[in-house]
Scaffold this active site. Structure first.
Site, PDB file in Angstrom:
ATOM      1  N   GLY A  91      62.368  39.088  60.386  1.00  0.00           N
ATOM      2  CA  GLY A  91      61.825  40.247  59.644  1.00  0.00           C
ATOM      3  C   GLY A  91      61.402  41.398  60.532  1.00  0.00           C
ATOM      4  N   ASP A 103      74.691  44.175  60.447  1.00  0.00           N
ATOM      5  CA  ASP A 103      74.038  42.986  61.020  1.00  0.00           C
ATOM      6  C   ASP A 103      75.018  41.820  61.160  1.00  0.00           C
ATOM      7  OD1 ASP A 103      71.830  44.594  60.635  1.00  0.00           O
ATOM      8  OD2 ASP A 103      70.567  42.992  59.838  1.00  0.00           O
ATOM      9  N   GLY A 105      63.774  43.495  62.066  1.00  0.00           N
ATOM     10  CA  GLY A 105      64.876  44.462  62.198  1.00  0.00           C
ATOM     11  C   GLY A 105      65.873  44.116  63.286  1.00  0.00           C
ATOM     12  N   PRO A 125      62.555  37.147  66.479  1.00  0.00           N
ATOM     13  CA  PRO A 125      61.518  37.119  65.455  1.00  0.00           C
ATOM     14  C   PRO A 125      62.166  37.399  64.098  1.00  0.00           C
ATOM     15  CG  PRO A 125      61.478  39.218  66.604  1.00  0.00           C
ATOM     16  CD  PRO A 125      62.523  38.379  67.287  1.00  0.00           C
ATOM     17  N   SER A 154      68.088  38.857  62.290  1.00  0.00           N
ATOM     18  CA  SER A 154      67.903  37.411  62.309  1.00  0.00           C
ATOM     19  C   SER A 154      68.602  36.685  61.154  1.00  0.00           C
ATOM     20  CB  SER A 154      66.393  37.158  62.309  1.00  0.00           C
ATOM     21  OG  SER A 154      66.104  35.875  61.987  1.00  0.00           O
ATOM     22  N   SER A 155      68.497  37.230  59.936  1.00  0.00           N
ATOM     23  CA  SER A 155      69.072  36.481  58.799  1.00  0.00           C
ATOM     24  C   SER A 155      70.597  36.447  58.877  1.00  0.00           C
ATOM     25  CB  SER A 155      68.582  37.025  57.458  1.00  0.00           C
ATOM     26  OG  SER A 155      69.028  38.332  57.270  1.00  0.00           O
ATOM     27  N   ALA A 156      71.224  37.554  59.300  1.00  0.00           N
ATOM     28  CA  ALA A 156      72.691  37.546  59.439  1.00  0.00           C
ATOM     29  C   ALA A 156      73.108  36.584  60.543  1.00  0.00           C
ATOM     30  CB  ALA A 156      73.196  38.947  59.741  1.00  0.00           C
ATOM     31  N   ALA A 157      72.331  36.542  61.626  1.00  0.00           N
ATOM     32  CA  ALA A 157      72.675  35.641  62.740  1.00  0.00           C
ATOM     33  C   ALA A 157      72.565  34.181  62.297  1.00  0.00           C
ATOM     34  CB  ALA A 157      71.765  35.924  63.937  1.00  0.00           C
TER      35      ALA A 157
HETATM   36  O1  PMV Z   1      68.226  44.435  58.476  1.00  0.00           O
HETATM   37  P1  PMV Z   1      67.589  45.315  59.491  1.00  0.00           P
HETATM   38  O2  PMV Z   1      66.170  45.620  59.228  1.00  0.00           O
HETATM   39  O3  PMV Z   1      67.867  44.829  60.860  1.00  0.00           O
HETATM   40  O4  PMV Z   1      68.295  46.771  59.419  1.00  0.00           O
HETATM   41  C1  PMV Z   1      69.467  47.003  58.836  1.00  0.00           C
HETATM   42  C2  PMV Z   1      69.866  48.423  59.020  1.00  0.00           C
HETATM   43  C3  PMV Z   1      69.878  49.275  57.758  1.00  0.00           C
HETATM   44  O5  PMV Z   1      70.743  50.368  58.063  1.00  0.00           O
HETATM   45  C4  PMV Z   1      68.494  49.791  57.458  1.00  0.00           C
HETATM   46  C5  PMV Z   1      70.398  48.525  56.537  1.00  0.00           C
HETATM   47  C6  PMV Z   1      71.872  48.218  56.582  1.00  0.00           C
HETATM   48  O6  PMV Z   1      72.294  47.430  55.734  1.00  0.00           O
HETATM   49  O7  PMV Z   1      72.604  48.762  57.423  1.00  0.00           O
END
Ligand code: PMV
Length: 289
Positions: free
Chosen positions: A76, A125, A78, A74, A81-84
């Protein structure tokens, strides 16, 4: 050409990791696939700046490509997803154009795209998306990680509801609150660091009871820094009530997902979370369902 990447679930240490502390994270393997095909013009459903930055980093000048995403993650919630998506796009172009990218370069490109999306990412991520290994991660001026080997994967359930947490907003909120109480926040981040390092040992020893206890403490700390919501609290309480030995926010919070450690009772926890209207992903080793 195609490219694949992993999502991630943070077991311990989110937010502290933005301030140079360790985080313990596991990959959600092979859940994002990107296909690129020749087209008359650039075509995709992603933010324009994000794709422009990636093509620029990749040195792709000919923009006649259609980029299609097939993701089980999904957006947004956590789960990285965007990095993947960034990693999978880099790999698809590498395959199509023989760019000769190694994993370090793919990781650096995805890190640049994360900076565009949320300012001061720790890099956890993109590193998980690229290397797809369980790891104790830290950014101490450069991305460092220690991959973890273990035979028994932790029985995890990830759950999310309607709320979406914006990582950039959550990270900015924590920064603002930290400015008002720096000494207290730094103690909380130090404790998150200890939890992550100890958690890595417990994970390798398959000591679920104690690992779960650390996850519960970490959830309390995440609540203390102000990233929980009533709905996240409800999910955490429900998972614990059904027998999870540990349950906490995972990722930036403010919405998004929880992760629960459920030895021997995964299906009960999963059923109850679904009955309450949440969506779930069961993660045990390489299998995702
Ligand atoms: O991008 P998310 O929501 O999966 O979480 C990243 C984790 C954080 O520690 C909150 C941010 C980060 O850059 O490490």
């Amino acid at each position: 050409a195609t490219g694949m990447a992993a999502g991630k679930v943070i077991l311990l240490g989110e937010h502290g990791v933005v301030y140079g502390r360790h985080a313990l994270a596991l990959p959600i393997p092979d859940v994002v696939n990107v296909t690129i095909t020749r087209a008359s013009e650039l075509s995709h459903d992603l933010p324009g700046e994000f794709v422009d930055l990636l093509l620029n980093e990749l040195g792709v000048e000919d923009k006649g490509w259609q980029i299609s995403i097939d993701s089980e993650l999904p957006f947004g919630k956590g789960l990285g997803s965007s990095a993947a998506i960034a990693v999978a796009i880099a790999r698809a172009f590498d395959n199509a154009l023989q760019l000769g990218l190694d994993d370090e370069r793919v990781n650096a490109i995805a890190f640049a795209s994360e900076k565009l999306a949320h300012g001061t990412p720790s890099g956890v991520d993109n590193t998980l998306a690229t290397f797809a290994k369980p790891m104790l991660f830290r950014n101490a001026g450069g991305l460092q990680f220690e991959s973890l080997d273990f035979d028994t994967p932790p029985p995890l359930i990830i759950a999310w509801g309607q709320e979406t947490g914006r990582t950039s907003e959550q990270v900015a909120g924590v920064r603002k609150r930290r400015e008002q109480s720096a000494a207290h926040f730094d103690c909380l981040f130090d404790e998150m660091d200890r939890l992550s390092r100890q958690g890595a040992e417990l994970l390798q020893a398959a000591n679920w009871e104690e690992l779960g206890a650390l996850m519960n403490i970490c959830h309390g700390l995440l609540n203390a820094i102000g990233v929980s919501t009533p709905d996240l609290e409800r999910m955490v309480a429900l998972a614990r009530h059904c027998g999870a030995v540990g349950a906490k926010i995972t990722g930036a919070g403010g919405g998004g997902s929880i992760v629960a450690l459920c030895p021997g009772n995964s299906s009960a926890v999963d059923t109850e979370l679904r009955r309450a209207g949440y969506q779930t992903l069961v993660l045990a080793g390489k299998q995702v369902s």
